[in-house]
Design a protein around this motif. Structure first.
Motif, PDB file in Angstrom:
ATOM      1  N   ASN A   1       0.835  -1.204   0.000  1.00 19.96           N
ATOM      2  CA  ASN A   1       0.000   0.000   0.000  1.00 19.96           C
ATOM      3  C   ASN A   1       0.871   1.256   0.000  1.00 19.96           C
ATOM      4  O   ASN A   1       1.829   1.368   0.760  1.00 19.96           O
ATOM      5  N   ASP A   2       0.530   2.220  -0.835  1.00 25.70           N
ATOM      6  CA  ASP A   2       1.352   3.424  -1.010  1.00 25.70           C
ATOM      7  C   ASP A   2       1.483   4.268   0.246  1.00 25.70           C
ATOM      8  O   ASP A   2       2.393   5.097   0.348  1.00 25.70           O
ATOM      9  N   SER A   3       0.592   4.086   1.209  1.00 24.50           N
ATOM     10  CA  SER A   3       0.661   4.913   2.422  1.00 24.50           C
ATOM     11  C   SER A   3       1.819   4.513   3.331  1.00 24.50           C
ATOM     12  O   SER A   3       2.264   5.295   4.166  1.00 24.50           O
ATOM     13  N   VAL A   4       2.316   3.289   3.174  1.00 24.92           N
ATOM     14  CA  VAL A   4       3.362   2.780   4.059  1.00 24.92           C
ATOM     15  C   VAL A   4       4.727   3.306   3.621  1.00 24.92           C
ATOM     16  O   VAL A   4       5.122   3.161   2.466  1.00 24.92           O
ATOM     17  N   GLY A   5       5.441   3.924   4.576  1.00 29.91           N
ATOM     18  CA  GLY A   5       6.764   4.454   4.270  1.00 29.91           C
ATOM     19  C   GLY A   5       7.890   3.613   4.825  1.00 29.91           C
ATOM     20  O   GLY A   5       8.996   3.607   4.301  1.00 29.91           O
ATOM     21  N   GLY A   6       7.608   2.880   5.917  1.00 31.19           N
ATOM     22  CA  GLY A   6       8.652   2.075   6.533  1.00 31.19           C
ATOM     23  C   GLY A   6       8.065   1.026   7.439  1.00 31.19           C
ATOM     24  O   GLY A   6       6.862   1.020   7.715  1.00 31.19           O
ATOM     25  N   ILE A   7       8.922   0.132   7.907  1.00 31.36           N
ATOM     26  CA  ILE A   7       8.481  -0.955   8.770  1.00 31.36           C
ATOM     27  C   ILE A   7       9.401  -1.049   9.985  1.00 31.36           C
ATOM     28  O   ILE A   7      10.629  -1.009   9.845  1.00 31.36           O
ATOM     29  N   LEU A   8       8.809  -1.134  11.161  1.00 26.34           N
ATOM     30  CA  LEU A   8       9.532  -1.480  12.386  1.00 26.34           C
ATOM     31  C   LEU A   8       9.436  -2.983  12.506  1.00 26.34           C
ATOM     32  O   LEU A   8       8.361  -3.535  12.738  1.00 26.34           O
ATOM     33  N   THR A   9      10.556  -3.674  12.335  1.00 22.10           N
ATOM     34  CA  THR A   9      10.545  -5.115  12.130  1.00 22.10           C
ATOM     35  C   THR A   9      11.528  -5.837  13.043  1.00 22.10           C
ATOM     36  O   THR A   9      12.553  -5.271  13.454  1.00 22.10           O
ATOM     37  N   HIS A  10      11.227  -7.103  13.308  1.00 20.57           N
ATOM     38  CA  HIS A  10      12.109  -7.974  14.084  1.00 20.57           C
ATOM     39  C   HIS A  10      13.360  -8.372  13.302  1.00 20.57           C
ATOM     40  O   HIS A  10      14.241  -9.022  13.842  1.00 20.57           O
ATOM     41  N   SER A  11      13.416  -8.030  12.041  1.00 21.47           N
ATOM     42  CA  SER A  11      14.590  -8.255  11.184  1.00 21.47           C
ATOM     43  C   SER A  11      14.708  -9.674  10.669  1.00 21.47           C
ATOM     44  O   SER A  11      15.785 -10.093  10.229  1.00 21.47           O
ATOM     45  N   GLY A  12      13.625 -10.462  10.716  1.00 22.50           N
ATOM     46  CA  GLY A  12      13.616 -11.736  10.022  1.00 22.50           C
ATOM     47  C   GLY A  12      13.779 -11.493   8.534  1.00 22.50           C
ATOM     48  O   GLY A  12      13.183 -10.561   7.984  1.00 22.50           O
ATOM     49  N   TRP A  13      14.587 -12.323   7.870  1.00 19.84           N
ATOM     50  CA  TRP A  13      14.960 -12.019   6.486  1.00 19.84           C
ATOM     51  C   TRP A  13      13.763 -12.017   5.536  1.00 19.84           C
ATOM     52  O   TRP A  13      13.733 -11.251   4.574  1.00 19.84           O
ATOM     53  N   GLY A  14      12.759 -12.856   5.805  1.00 19.97           N
ATOM     54  CA  GLY A  14      11.578 -12.855   4.945  1.00 19.97           C
ATOM     55  C   GLY A  14      10.879 -11.506   4.951  1.00 19.97           C
ATOM     56  O   GLY A  14      10.511 -10.965   3.899  1.00 19.97           O
ATOM     57  N   SER A  15      10.704 -10.924   6.124  1.00 21.16           N
ATOM     58  CA  SER A  15      10.071  -9.607   6.229  1.00 21.16           C
ATOM     59  C   SER A  15      10.945  -8.521   5.619  1.00 21.16           C
ATOM     60  O   SER A  15      10.445  -7.566   5.011  1.00 21.16           O
ATOM     61  N   VAL A  16      12.264  -8.656   5.773  1.00 20.90           N
ATOM     62  CA  VAL A  16      13.196  -7.696   5.184  1.00 20.90           C
ATOM     63  C   VAL A  16      13.034  -7.669   3.665  1.00 20.90           C
ATOM     64  O   VAL A  16      12.910  -6.603   3.051  1.00 20.90           O
ATOM     65  N   VAL A  17      13.014  -8.846   3.041  1.00 10.92           N
ATOM     66  CA  VAL A  17      12.881  -8.923   1.583  1.00 10.92           C
ATOM     67  C   VAL A  17      11.545  -8.336   1.138  1.00 10.92           C
ATOM     68  O   VAL A  17      11.481  -7.546   0.187  1.00 10.92           O
ATOM     69  N   GLU A  18      10.474  -8.718   1.835  1.00  6.04           N
ATOM     70  CA  GLU A  18       9.150  -8.204   1.463  1.00  6.04           C
ATOM     71  C   GLU A  18       9.103  -6.687   1.547  1.00  6.04           C
ATOM     72  O   GLU A  18       8.561  -6.018   0.660  1.00  6.04           O
ATOM     73  N   ALA A  19       9.669  -6.124   2.608  1.00 10.63           N
ATOM     74  CA  ALA A  19       9.644  -4.670   2.784  1.00 10.63           C
ATOM     75  C   ALA A  19      10.457  -3.958   1.711  1.00 10.63           C
ATOM     76  O   ALA A  19       9.991  -2.981   1.102  1.00 10.63           O
ATOM     77  N   LEU A  20      11.661  -4.437   1.458  1.00 16.77           N
ATOM     78  CA  LEU A  20      12.527  -3.757   0.499  1.00 16.77           C
ATOM     79  C   LEU A  20      12.022  -3.889  -0.935  1.00 16.77           C
ATOM     80  O   LEU A  20      12.273  -3.012  -1.766  1.00 16.77           O
ATOM     81  N   CYS A  21      11.313  -4.962  -1.227  1.00 20.15           N
ATOM     82  CA  CYS A  21      10.740  -5.114  -2.571  1.00 20.15           C
ATOM     83  C   CYS A  21       9.680  -4.050  -2.863  1.00 20.15           C
ATOM     84  O   CYS A  21       9.347  -3.797  -4.017  1.00 20.15           O
ATOM     85  N   PHE A  22       9.149  -3.430  -1.808  1.00 19.08           N
ATOM     86  CA  PHE A  22       8.178  -2.339  -1.988  1.00 19.08           C
ATOM     87  C   PHE A  22       8.756  -0.997  -1.539  1.00 19.08           C
ATOM     88  O   PHE A  22       8.008  -0.048  -1.260  1.00 19.08           O
ATOM     89  N   GLU A  23      10.091  -0.914  -1.469  1.00 20.36           N
ATOM     90  CA  GLU A  23      10.796   0.337  -1.141  1.00 20.36           C
ATOM     91  C   GLU A  23      10.466   0.849   0.256  1.00 20.36           C
ATOM     92  O   GLU A  23      10.490   2.062   0.495  1.00 20.36           O
ATOM     93  N   ARG A  24      10.195  -0.043   1.205  1.00 21.38           N
ATOM     94  CA  ARG A  24       9.864   0.419   2.554  1.00 21.38           C
ATOM     95  C   ARG A  24      11.138   0.446   3.403  1.00 21.38           C
ATOM     96  O   ARG A  24      11.830  -0.564   3.541  1.00 21.38           O
ATOM     97  N   ALA A  25      11.429   1.594   3.976  1.00 23.38           N
ATOM     98  CA  ALA A  25      12.626   1.755   4.801  1.00 23.38           C
ATOM     99  C   ALA A  25      12.503   0.922   6.079  1.00 23.38           C
ATOM    100  O   ALA A  25      11.389   0.683   6.582  1.00 23.38           O
ATOM    101  N   LEU A  26      13.650   0.479   6.614  1.00 27.06           N
ATOM    102  CA  LEU A  26      13.667  -0.475   7.711  1.00 27.06           C
ATOM    103  C   LEU A  26      14.148   0.152   9.016  1.00 27.06           C
ATOM    104  O   LEU A  26      15.223   0.758   9.071  1.00 27.06           O
ATOM    105  N   ILE A  27      13.344  -0.021  10.075  1.00 22.83           N
ATOM    106  CA  ILE A  27      13.751   0.290  11.442  1.00 22.83           C
ATOM    107  C   ILE A  27      13.830  -1.054  12.149  1.00 22.83           C
ATOM    108  O   ILE A  27      12.855  -1.814  12.157  1.00 22.83           O
ATOM    109  N   LEU A  28      14.972  -1.384  12.727  1.00 19.86           N
ATOM    110  CA  LEU A  28      15.284  -2.759  13.120  1.00 19.86           C
ATOM    111  C   LEU A  28      15.230  -2.958  14.634  1.00 19.86           C
ATOM    112  O   LEU A  28      15.775  -2.156  15.395  1.00 19.86           O
ATOM    113  N   PHE A  29      14.607  -4.076  15.038  1.00 18.18           N
ATOM    114  CA  PHE A  29      14.502  -4.410  16.459  1.00 18.18           C
ATOM    115  C   PHE A  29      14.539  -5.931  16.590  1.00 18.18           C
ATOM    116  O   PHE A  29      13.525  -6.615  16.425  1.00 18.18           O
TER     117      PHE A  29
END
Length: 474
Positions: A355-383
């Motif tokens: 969805n275009d409204s999403v700018g970034g993701i606060l994520t547990h840093s599991g690689w699957g979520s990382v790939v999904e986020a970056l494939c849609f240009e979502r910046a990563l905040i890591l925890f």
């Protein structure tokens, strides 16, 4: 069509009982089936029933084989995946999983496949397959940097000098280049049973080493565009072929939006569509772990202080046996009403990220979520919470792929201000533009379908050229 039949392989796939493992395995299975190869995907009954449905054209090529999970003491009834359990109970799932050794032997005898692709947990499967004349591949959902950090076979199977948590907070001696990829002390302390062992009687470190030793080839979710130095070193350490399968990107945004038509998604989409473009923080920590109550409270207060709109998929319990549920601070939802949306059941992550409204993701840093986020240009905040996530955070921090919330190295503590400032830096401030730009850059690499096809073809061509000779004409 005759060429596809001539080159057809029969491949058994046997993932570990975690959806973060099963989903990448099923994605690889789908890629292989599209090339005309037959897949026998083996898992326990409940897990197979919970897997995403495959498209109709692949149903004749992917056969789901249910193998009952033996009951063991201390494993809750009907718990067949790590997402059904708290972390301390996962050791009993491994104990039950190891009891599948004999059923898997009989299954491989009856199926007589060309190859078996297995996870690191069934470390015993490589020698069984070899005795049956079946070729083997270990498929790792972990990136090459993690496998290198785990070590060469001699180290992970008992020869490692690293015996204390402190030993894992620095890069290992076999890494010849400069890097900061190592565990923060608090992260390795949380999972040190992976080194010391658990109720199954076998440590995760030993499982990695034995699984790699028993495999003819090592495959993993990775690509040379992301970690060339680590992939090269992995092959040098193990002295056997290493084949990255690519990053297994999710469907395109258009495919996601047309696929999800549930009432739940429509409600989520309605809220997201009201937000400004690239303004929303998506918050999700995967299905395998949850923050502690103290961590959850500080994350919530940090989201509140940030002033940013957010959509939070909040998991308060891990399975029915989890008695330590977490809760939001009193009055939190009322104070952020309209700006924040807390969702407490399953949510379609890929559709949300698309969805275009999403700018970034606060994520547990599991690689699957990382790939999904970056494939849609979502910046990563890591925890990081568990498993390989501490290593992933250091890896991405080193490559400027994401920004970690600052935490105390010893105990992992942080403040709500740390959360708020990190979110604003990555999504809004000029200083964080490097992470937003990196997300755009990585989209071109991770989401490239031609690269993905090339990696899969490289692996399959090797498998076809090296399948058992006695099976080549079947």
């Amino acid at each position: 069509m005759a060429e596809i039949v001539d080159h057809e392989l029969h491949i058994v796939m046997f993932p570990w009982l975690a959806f973060g493992h099963m989903i990448p395995f099923i994605e690889v299975a789908k890629h292989m089936a599209r090339k005309g190869h037959r897949i026998s995907f083996v898992s326990t009954p409940q897990n197979i029933d919970r897997l995403p449905r495959i498209s109709p054209e692949l149903t004749t090529l992917i056969d789901f084989v249910k193998i009952p999970l033996p009951a063991v003491e201390n494993l809750p009834e009907n718990a067949e995946a790590t997402s059904d359990l708290t972390y301390d109970k996962v050791q009993y799932l491994k104990k039950a999983y190891d009891l599948l050794r004999e059923p898997m032997t009989r299954l491989l005898e009856s199926l007589a496949p060309d190859f078996v692709i297995y996870d690191f947990v069934p470390y015993w499967l490589g020698p069984i397959a070899r005795n049956l004349g079946i070729k083997t591949a270990m498929f790792s959902i972990y990136i090459a940097a993690t496998l290198v950090f785990t070590g060469p076979t001699w180290a992970s199977m008992g020869g490692d000098h690293r015996k204390r948590p402190e030993d894992f907070t620095v890069p290992p001696e076999w890494v010849p280049f400069k890097t900061h990829v190592a565990f923060p002390y608090f992260a390795i302390k949380r999972i040190f049973d992976a080194v010391e062992g658990n109720a199954s009687g076998v440590s995760d470190m030993h499982r990695f080493g034995a699984a790699e030793e028993g495999a003819d080839i090592i495959t993993l979710r990775s690509s040379y565009e992301v970690e060339p130095e680590w992939l090269k070193l992995l092959e040098e350490l193990h002295q056997k072929p290493v084949f990255p399968v690519g990053q297994l990107p999710p469907p395109s945004a258009g495919d996601c939006n047309s696929r999800d038509e549930t009432k739940s998604w429509q409600r989520i989409k309605q809220w997201l569509d009201l937000q400004r473009k690239s303004s929303v923080v998506y918050v999700a920590f995967g299905s395998e772990a949850k923050p502690s109550q103290d961590e959850l409270t500080k994350i919530a207060l940090g989201l509140e202080k940030s002033g940013l709109p957010f959509f939070w998929v909040l998991r308060t319990q891990l399975g029915s046996s989890d008695t330590d549920s977490v809760k939001l601070p009193d009055g939190f939802e009322e104070r952020v009403k309209g700006r924040g949306f807390v969702w407490t059941t399953w949510a379609p992550q890929v559709s949300i990220l698309a969805n275009d409204s999403v700018g970034g993701i606060l994520t547990h840093s599991g690689w699957g979520s990382v790939v999904e986020a970056l494939c849609f240009e979502r910046a990563l905040i890591l925890f990081a919470l568990l498993s390989d996530q501490g290593l992933n955070v250091r890896f991405m921090e080193e490559k400027k792929m994401g920004y970690p919330i600052p935490r105390n190295e010893s105990d992992g503590s942080f403040t709500s201000d740390d959360v708020a400032e990190s979110l604003r830096l990555v999504l809004v401030e000029e200083e964080g533009k490097v992470y937003r730009d990196k997300a755009k850059e990585m989209k071109e690499v991770l989401g490239n379908p031609h690269l993905q096809e090339q990696y899969m073809d490289n692996l399959l061509n090797h498998m076809k050229a090296n399948r058992p000779m006695t099976r080549s004409n079947k």
